[in-house]
Design a protein around this motif. Structure first.
Motif, PDB file in Angstrom:
ATOM      1  N   ALA A  16       3.605  10.049  -9.495  1.00 22.26           N
ATOM      2  CA  ALA A  16       2.706  10.463 -10.652  1.00 22.26           C
ATOM      3  C   ALA A  16       2.163  11.877 -10.597  1.00 22.26           C
ATOM      4  CB  ALA A  16       1.846   9.221 -10.931  1.00 22.26           C
ATOM      5  N   ALA A  17       1.515  12.024  -9.403  1.00 22.60           N
ATOM      6  CA  ALA A  17       0.907  13.609  -9.129  1.00 22.60           C
ATOM      7  C   ALA A  17       1.865  14.748  -9.462  1.00 22.60           C
ATOM      8  CB  ALA A  17       0.250  13.444  -7.808  1.00 22.60           C
ATOM      9  N   GLN A  18       3.153  14.330  -8.821  1.00 25.10           N
ATOM     10  CA  GLN A  18       4.040  15.280  -8.874  1.00 25.10           C
ATOM     11  C   GLN A  18       4.663  15.528 -10.397  1.00 25.10           C
ATOM     12  OE1 GLN A  18       7.132  13.873  -5.905  1.00 25.10           O
ATOM     13  NE2 GLN A  18       6.170  15.066  -4.239  1.00 25.10           N
ATOM     14  N   LEU A  19       4.748  14.456 -11.003  1.00 28.68           N
ATOM     15  CA  LEU A  19       5.135  14.455 -12.392  1.00 28.68           C
ATOM     16  C   LEU A  19       4.125  15.328 -13.147  1.00 28.68           C
ATOM     17  CD1 LEU A  19       7.266  13.597 -14.270  1.00 28.68           C
ATOM     18  CD2 LEU A  19       6.101  11.475 -14.559  1.00 28.68           C
ATOM     19  N   GLU A  20       3.001  15.190 -12.958  1.00 27.66           N
ATOM     20  CA  GLU A  20       1.666  15.738 -13.481  1.00 27.66           C
ATOM     21  C   GLU A  20       1.816  17.347 -13.441  1.00 27.66           C
ATOM     22  OE1 GLU A  20      -0.894  14.957 -15.701  1.00 27.66           O
ATOM     23  OE2 GLU A  20       0.293  13.228 -15.966  1.00 27.66           O
TER      24      GLU A  20
ATOM     25  N   GLU B 160       0.917  -1.083  -0.138  1.00 26.60           N
ATOM     26  CA  GLU B 160      -0.180   0.003   0.113  1.00 26.60           C
ATOM     27  C   GLU B 160       0.877   1.332   0.072  1.00 26.60           C
ATOM     28  OE1 GLU B 160      -3.239   2.294   3.023  1.00 26.60           O
ATOM     29  OE2 GLU B 160      -3.324  -0.145   2.767  1.00 26.60           O
ATOM     30  N   ASN B 161       1.797   1.280   0.969  1.00 27.94           N
ATOM     31  CA  ASN B 161       2.728   2.283   0.643  1.00 27.94           C
ATOM     32  C   ASN B 161       3.485   2.477  -0.638  1.00 27.94           C
ATOM     33  OD1 ASN B 161       4.625   4.388   1.613  1.00 27.94           O
ATOM     34  ND2 ASN B 161       5.951   3.018   2.743  1.00 27.94           N
ATOM     35  N   THR B 162       3.843   1.633  -1.122  1.00 31.31           N
ATOM     36  CA  THR B 162       4.544   1.637  -2.412  1.00 31.31           C
ATOM     37  C   THR B 162       3.379   1.969  -3.300  1.00 31.31           C
ATOM     38  OG1 THR B 162       5.867  -0.293  -1.912  1.00 31.31           O
ATOM     39  CG2 THR B 162       5.775   0.263  -4.237  1.00 31.31           C
ATOM     40  N   ALA B 163       2.300   1.648  -3.367  1.00 34.00           N
ATOM     41  CA  ALA B 163       1.325   2.360  -4.418  1.00 34.00           C
ATOM     42  C   ALA B 163       1.039   3.726  -4.241  1.00 34.00           C
ATOM     43  CB  ALA B 163       0.008   1.535  -4.053  1.00 34.00           C
ATOM     44  N   LEU B 164       0.981   4.021  -2.784  1.00 34.82           N
ATOM     45  CA  LEU B 164       0.738   5.591  -2.394  1.00 34.82           C
ATOM     46  C   LEU B 164       2.052   6.394  -2.908  1.00 34.82           C
ATOM     47  CD1 LEU B 164      -0.782   5.338   1.252  1.00 34.82           C
ATOM     48  CD2 LEU B 164      -2.015   5.840  -1.034  1.00 34.82           C
ATOM     49  N   ARG B 165       3.210   5.996  -2.709  1.00 29.95           N
ATOM     50  CA  ARG B 165       4.226   6.780  -3.217  1.00 29.95           C
ATOM     51  C   ARG B 165       4.432   6.859  -4.668  1.00 29.95           C
ATOM     52  NH1 ARG B 165       9.795   5.133   0.165  1.00 29.95           N
ATOM     53  NH2 ARG B 165       8.840   5.585   2.262  1.00 29.95           N
ATOM     54  N   ASN B 166       3.849   5.774  -5.307  1.00 27.82           N
ATOM     55  CA  ASN B 166       3.846   5.758  -6.891  1.00 27.82           C
ATOM     56  C   ASN B 166       2.776   6.796  -7.149  1.00 27.82           C
ATOM     57  OD1 ASN B 166       5.931   3.888  -7.299  1.00 27.82           O
ATOM     58  ND2 ASN B 166       4.466   2.008  -7.543  1.00 27.82           N
TER      59      ASN B 166
END
Length: 157
Positions: free
Chosen positions: A149-153, A139-145
């Motif tokens: 992704a949000a920061q990249l956007e 779950e932690n890995t998914a949230l980090r991803n």
């Protein structure tokens, strides 16, 4: 087969049975004494050995009577009865004393079962904890991803 032949056959059987019985009693004594170190119950096995010894003595007396080395009669029958009674008493005492072995074994089995149950509960708790930690890590890995992704956007816009 006449009456004389039947008596001779019975005598031959007695001639074989008495020494064989005495030998088996000796074997029982040896085995009983060898169980002392294994079980740690000297009293019980000594009492059984005494009973087996008396049983062997009875066999030897019967053999001596068979060969008319000692004469059977009232005194001999009384002695035989007394030996039989003492043997029975010793066997009862031996069985009473030997019960401790089985009681100790039962207690040890119960203790082992309790320890096994405790280990199984511990294993269930730890395995459950490990699975939850794995779920949280995923779950932690998914949230980090998602954050990445949000920061990249955000940087693209």
């Amino acid at each position: 087969m006449g009456e004389r032949d039947i008596k001779a056959s019975i005598m031959n059987i007695e001639l074989l049975a008495h020494p064989l019985g005495a030998a088996l009693q000796l074997l029982a004594i040896i085995w009983a004494l060898r169980l002392i170190p294994l079980t740690g119950k000297a009293k019980a096995w000594l009492v059984f050995s005494a009973a087996f010894t008396l049983m062997g003595v009875r066999r030897i007396i019967e053999l001596l009577e068979h060969f008319d080395i000692i004469h059977s009669g009232i005194a001999s029958n009384n002695l035989n009865d007394i030996i039989a009674l003492i043997t029975s008493i010793l066997i009862v005492i031996g069985v009473y004393l030997i019960r401790e072995i089985f009681e100790e074994r039962q207690q040890a089995q119960q203790k082992l079962q309790q320890q096994l149950d405790e280990l199984l509960r511990f294993q269930k708790l730890t395995v459950g904890r490990e699975l939850r930690m794995k779920e949280l890590a995923e779950e932690n890995t998914a949230l980090r991803n998602q954050i990445a992704a949000a920061q990249l956007e955000e940087t693209k816009s």
